[in-house]
Design a protein around this motif. Structure first.
Motif, PDB file in Angstrom:
ATOM      1  N   TYR A 220      -7.444  12.354   1.869  1.00  0.00           N
ATOM      2  CA  TYR A 220      -7.793  13.248   0.755  1.00  0.00           C
ATOM      3  C   TYR A 220      -6.773  13.181  -0.390  1.00  0.00           C
ATOM      4  N   ARG A 221      -5.525  12.755  -0.064  1.00  0.00           N
ATOM      5  CA  ARG A 221      -4.493  12.710  -1.107  1.00  0.00           C
ATOM      6  C   ARG A 221      -4.765  11.607  -2.121  1.00  0.00           C
ATOM      7  N   TYR A 222      -5.582  10.638  -1.713  1.00  0.00           N
ATOM      8  CA  TYR A 222      -5.794   9.460  -2.581  1.00  0.00           C
ATOM      9  C   TYR A 222      -7.243   9.324  -3.036  1.00  0.00           C
ATOM     10  N   ILE A 223      -8.054  10.324  -2.652  1.00  0.00           N
ATOM     11  CA  ILE A 223      -9.465  10.290  -3.048  1.00  0.00           C
ATOM     12  C   ILE A 223      -9.652  11.268  -4.205  1.00  0.00           C
ATOM     13  N   ASN A 224     -10.198  10.778  -5.302  1.00  0.00           N
ATOM     14  CA  ASN A 224     -10.394  11.620  -6.486  1.00  0.00           C
ATOM     15  C   ASN A 224     -11.811  11.378  -7.003  1.00  0.00           C
ATOM     16  N   THR A 225     -12.703  12.331  -6.742  1.00  0.00           N
ATOM     17  CA  THR A 225     -14.108  12.104  -7.107  1.00  0.00           C
ATOM     18  C   THR A 225     -14.682  13.229  -7.964  1.00  0.00           C
ATOM     19  N   ASP A 226     -13.887  14.248  -8.221  1.00  0.00           N
ATOM     20  CA  ASP A 226     -14.366  15.471  -8.830  1.00  0.00           C
ATOM     21  C   ASP A 226     -14.340  15.362 -10.364  1.00  0.00           C
ATOM     22  N   MET A 227     -15.507  15.276 -11.002  1.00  0.00           N
ATOM     23  CA  MET A 227     -15.525  15.235 -12.472  1.00  0.00           C
ATOM     24  C   MET A 227     -15.433  16.677 -12.973  1.00  0.00           C
ATOM     25  N   LYS A 228     -14.380  16.966 -13.667  1.00  0.00           N
ATOM     26  CA  LYS A 228     -14.092  18.323 -14.135  1.00  0.00           C
ATOM     27  C   LYS A 228     -13.205  18.126 -15.349  1.00  0.00           C
ATOM     28  N   PHE A 229     -13.678  18.437 -16.540  1.00  0.00           N
ATOM     29  CA  PHE A 229     -12.830  18.167 -17.699  1.00  0.00           C
ATOM     30  C   PHE A 229     -13.133  19.126 -18.844  1.00  0.00           C
TER      31      PHE A 229
ATOM     32  N   ALA B 257       0.842  -1.207   0.000  1.00  0.00           N
ATOM     33  CA  ALA B 257       0.000   0.000   0.000  1.00  0.00           C
ATOM     34  C   ALA B 257       0.872   1.251   0.000  1.00  0.00           C
ATOM     35  N   ARG B 258       1.991   1.200   0.748  1.00  0.00           N
ATOM     36  CA  ARG B 258       2.862   2.372   0.813  1.00  0.00           C
ATOM     37  C   ARG B 258       3.401   2.703  -0.586  1.00  0.00           C
ATOM     38  N   VAL B 259       3.852   1.653  -1.298  1.00  0.00           N
ATOM     39  CA  VAL B 259       4.406   1.873  -2.642  1.00  0.00           C
ATOM     40  C   VAL B 259       3.312   2.419  -3.579  1.00  0.00           C
ATOM     41  N   ILE B 260       2.121   1.837  -3.482  1.00  0.00           N
ATOM     42  CA  ILE B 260       1.028   2.312  -4.364  1.00  0.00           C
ATOM     43  C   ILE B 260       0.717   3.775  -4.057  1.00  0.00           C
ATOM     44  N   ARG B 261       0.629   4.099  -2.754  1.00  0.00           N
ATOM     45  CA  ARG B 261       0.305   5.500  -2.382  1.00  0.00           C
ATOM     46  C   ARG B 261       1.372   6.451  -2.921  1.00  0.00           C
ATOM     47  N   GLU B 262       2.630   6.019  -2.748  1.00  0.00           N
ATOM     48  CA  GLU B 262       3.727   6.863  -3.225  1.00  0.00           C
ATOM     49  C   GLU B 262       3.576   7.105  -4.733  1.00  0.00           C
ATOM     50  N   ASN B 263       3.165   6.046  -5.455  1.00  0.00           N
ATOM     51  CA  ASN B 263       2.993   6.169  -6.900  1.00  0.00           C
ATOM     52  C   ASN B 263       1.823   7.038  -7.296  1.00  0.00           C
ATOM     53  N   ILE B 264       0.768   6.989  -6.487  1.00  0.00           N
ATOM     54  CA  ILE B 264      -0.387   7.852  -6.796  1.00  0.00           C
ATOM     55  C   ILE B 264       0.073   9.303  -6.753  1.00  0.00           C
ATOM     56  N   VAL B 265       0.836   9.634  -5.711  1.00  0.00           N
ATOM     57  CA  VAL B 265       1.300  11.016  -5.556  1.00  0.00           C
ATOM     58  C   VAL B 265       2.251  11.382  -6.701  1.00  0.00           C
TER      59      VAL B 265
ATOM     60  N   LYS C 213       4.298  14.142 -18.146  1.00  0.00           N
ATOM     61  CA  LYS C 213       5.402  13.179 -18.314  1.00  0.00           C
ATOM     62  C   LYS C 213       5.017  11.809 -17.760  1.00  0.00           C
ATOM     63  N   SER C 214       3.838  11.311 -18.098  1.00  0.00           N
ATOM     64  CA  SER C 214       3.407  10.059 -17.462  1.00  0.00           C
ATOM     65  C   SER C 214       4.236   8.859 -17.910  1.00  0.00           C
ATOM     66  N   GLN C 215       4.428   7.959 -16.988  1.00  0.00           N
ATOM     67  CA  GLN C 215       5.145   6.707 -17.255  1.00  0.00           C
ATOM     68  C   GLN C 215       4.228   5.589 -16.793  1.00  0.00           C
ATOM     69  N   TYR C 216       4.331   4.439 -17.418  1.00  0.00           N
ATOM     70  CA  TYR C 216       3.389   3.384 -17.029  1.00  0.00           C
ATOM     71  C   TYR C 216       4.030   2.033 -16.709  1.00  0.00           C
ATOM     72  N   PRO C 217       4.993   1.972 -15.788  1.00  0.00           N
ATOM     73  CA  PRO C 217       5.342   0.640 -15.311  1.00  0.00           C
ATOM     74  C   PRO C 217       4.148   0.092 -14.529  1.00  0.00           C
ATOM     75  N   LYS C 218       4.165  -1.225 -14.283  1.00  0.00           N
ATOM     76  CA  LYS C 218       2.938  -1.858 -13.801  1.00  0.00           C
ATOM     77  C   LYS C 218       2.291  -1.182 -12.597  1.00  0.00           C
ATOM     78  N   VAL C 219       3.115  -0.792 -11.615  1.00  0.00           N
ATOM     79  CA  VAL C 219       2.494  -0.215 -10.414  1.00  0.00           C
ATOM     80  C   VAL C 219       1.782   1.097 -10.748  1.00  0.00           C
ATOM     81  N   ARG C 220       2.241   1.771 -11.820  1.00  0.00           N
ATOM     82  CA  ARG C 220       1.578   3.013 -12.220  1.00  0.00           C
ATOM     83  C   ARG C 220       0.192   2.733 -12.796  1.00  0.00           C
TER      84      ARG C 220
END
Ligand SMILES: C[S@@+](CC[C@H](N)C(=O)[O-])C[C@H]1O[C@@H](n2cnc3c(N)ncnc32)[C@H](O)[C@@H]1O
Length: 493
Positions: A364-373, A111-119, A129-136
């Protein structure tokens, strides 16, 4: 491929409204079981415009707009009023994450690694500059996917309302990632068919989906999620022809000739080109179709949103026209490169997996619910969502300068949600004549029956405003049109 059944099916499809697969054996040199004929012909049903039902009766599918009467639209609107990831998709995504990271993915070191990756992913994303290794991919699924999935259904609803969705459609999902757009569209059709079936409407469809994606990891995720969805909840009465993703950069990928909808959702900012040059990439892909609807979606932040308008204007100069959200109210489109406008349909419900990764520390750092595009739908046939053309009784927004301090009448599209608060409502207005920002400002204490409809005007819709007071906002180099109790606002749709 077996040529004989295929050429016979082609002949029957062109000469009959329906036929049974078993009938084909009357004409074939070698007999086949119905189910074998079905398997042989299945990949060709889309091109043959045939819909073959579970009794192996093949019907000629007439391409016509999907029924979208008021009651159908109202039911869909009701469903979309509480936007959320369908439970089925939530489970699929969670099980994909579990299979990739272990069943305890939301605890301890994983979970720590995933959270770090979300940030990290958020930071990289805003910098393009997105990158997509598996955890991303995992962090993408947990953080971005739910909102992007839900928001696309609002565009589909709008296309349905406008009669743009039909019984035979092909889609190209560009930069498909984990299948956000493909899954959202399939789920939308599932929702639509459940409404048709409740209303006893017999609507049969053939849908072809192609995709382009440059990252192998993402293709694997796409394959797994889409096939899992189709095996459990394929939309009723719909033949879905989901082709193998094209594994290539969009800049060079080969595509089919006859695509109806080409969707670039959150990919343009990842291209290594400046916004104007991104239009060349889009144009190359779009030039393979006769008159595809091009749907481009980008995040709502200032940089990405403005960049989208630059790409949009370049495409317009290349011969495309904006179908929505902008309307050429005075007959010509704008060329403003400094436009910040986005659609905000609201918040989605927090999916269970997002809540799990959010945990208790700084959730709040990992919650994303706002539809805005920000989005644009482009065509090449001159069609626009609204055909309204203004006449003389209104002032063009480009002429506001000469009317500061005066009361005037204007007609404009509402190009934002409420940018103010509950005390002062503020909406961006545009009539495509000026690049200087204009806002309708309605203080709550001035609200009356005659002007409150401003609050109900949807994104992109047109309003006539009578007797509004022009003010200049020098600090922001913009104009405010004050809506007072003597102002009337009339939405046109
Ligand atoms: C932010 S994700 C968007 C995924 C999905 N369309 C969505 O809206 O959720 C961007 C995707 O575009 C892909 N991508 C980026 N540049 C690309 C390129 N040049 N050609 C093809 N795919 C690309 C990335 O690998 C990634 O899967």
């Amino acid at each position: 491929m077996t040529p004989e059944p295929l050429s016979l099916a082609k002949y029957l499809a062109s000469s009959r409204a329906e036929f049974a697969l078993s009938e084909m054996n009357l004409y074939l040199s070698q007999k086949h079981e119905e189910k074998d004929l079905y398997t042989i012909l299945k990949p060709h049903f889309y091109d043959l415009s045939l819909f073959c039902d579970e009794k192996y009766i093949c019907h000629k599918l007439i391409n016509r707009p999907l029924p979208a009467d008021e009651s159908v639209i109202r039911e869909l609107e009701d469903i979309l009023r509480t936007p959320r990831l369908p439970l089925q998709i939530e489970k699929m995504v969670e099980s994909y994450i579990g299979n990739s990271c272990g069943k305890d993915w939301h605890t301890g070191e994983t979970a720590r690694v995933i959270r770090e990756n979300i940030v990290k992913q958020k930071e990289e994303y805003w910098k393009g500059k997105s990158q997509y290794p598996k955890v991303r991919m995992i962090s993408y699924l947990l953080y971005h996917f739910p909102v992007y999935f839900c928001q696309f259904q609002y565009l589909l609803l709008d296309l349905l309302r406008c009669g743009m969705l039909s019984t035979r459609m092909s889609f190209l999902d560009v930069g498909a990632g984990p299948g956000t757009i493909t899954l959202s569209m399939l789920d939308f059709l599932d929702k639509l068919h459940s409404i048709y079936s409740k209303k006893k409407m017999d609507v049969k469809m053939n849908i072809r989906i192609d995709s382009i994606e440059k990252e192998q990891e993402n293709i694997e995720c796409y394959r797994e999620l889409t096939s899992s969805f189709l095996s459990k909840s394929a939309p009723a009465n719909t033949n879905v022809f989901l082709n193998e993703p094209i594994h290539a950069p969009v800049e060079t990928a080969k595509t089919k000739k006859d695509t109806d909808f080409i969707i670039f959702s959150n990919i343009l900012a990842e291209l290594r080109f400046a916004p104007a040059a991104r239009a060349d990439v889009v144009e190359r892909i779009a030039s393979s179709g006769k008159n595809p609807a091009l749907i481009i979606i980008e995040p709502a932040d200032l940089v990405n949103s403005k960049a989208l308008r630059v790409t949009q204007n370049t495409l317009v100069r290349k011969g495309f026209n904006v179908f929505s959200p902008c309307t050429p109210i005075w007959g010509q489109g704008c060329s403003c490169s400094d436009c910040w406008s986005f659609y905000e349909p609201g918040d989605i419900q927090v999916p269970g997996f997002m809540r799990k990764i959010a945990g208790n520390r700084e959730p709040y750092r990992y919650i994303n619910t706002d539809m805005k595009f920000s989005f644009v739908i482009l065509k090449r046939d001159g069609k626009t969502k609204y055909s309204y053309k203004a006449k003389g009784k209104f002032l063009r927004l480009s002429n506001l300068e000469k009317h500061i301090g005066k009361r005037i009448n204007i007609v404009a599209s509402v190009m934002s949600g409420n940018l103010g608060d509950e005390k002062t409502f503020v909406f961006k207005l545009c009539d495509a004549t000026t690049s200087k920002p204009c806002y309708a400002v309605l203080p709550a204490f001035h609200m009356t029956e005659k002007n409150r409809l401003l609050l109900k005007a949807g994104y992109g819709s047109i309003v006539e405003i009578f007797n509004t007071l022009v003010r200049e906002n020098k600090e922001f180099s913009s104009y405010n049109l004050l809506i007072t109790r003597n102002t009337t606002v009339m939405p046109l749709q």
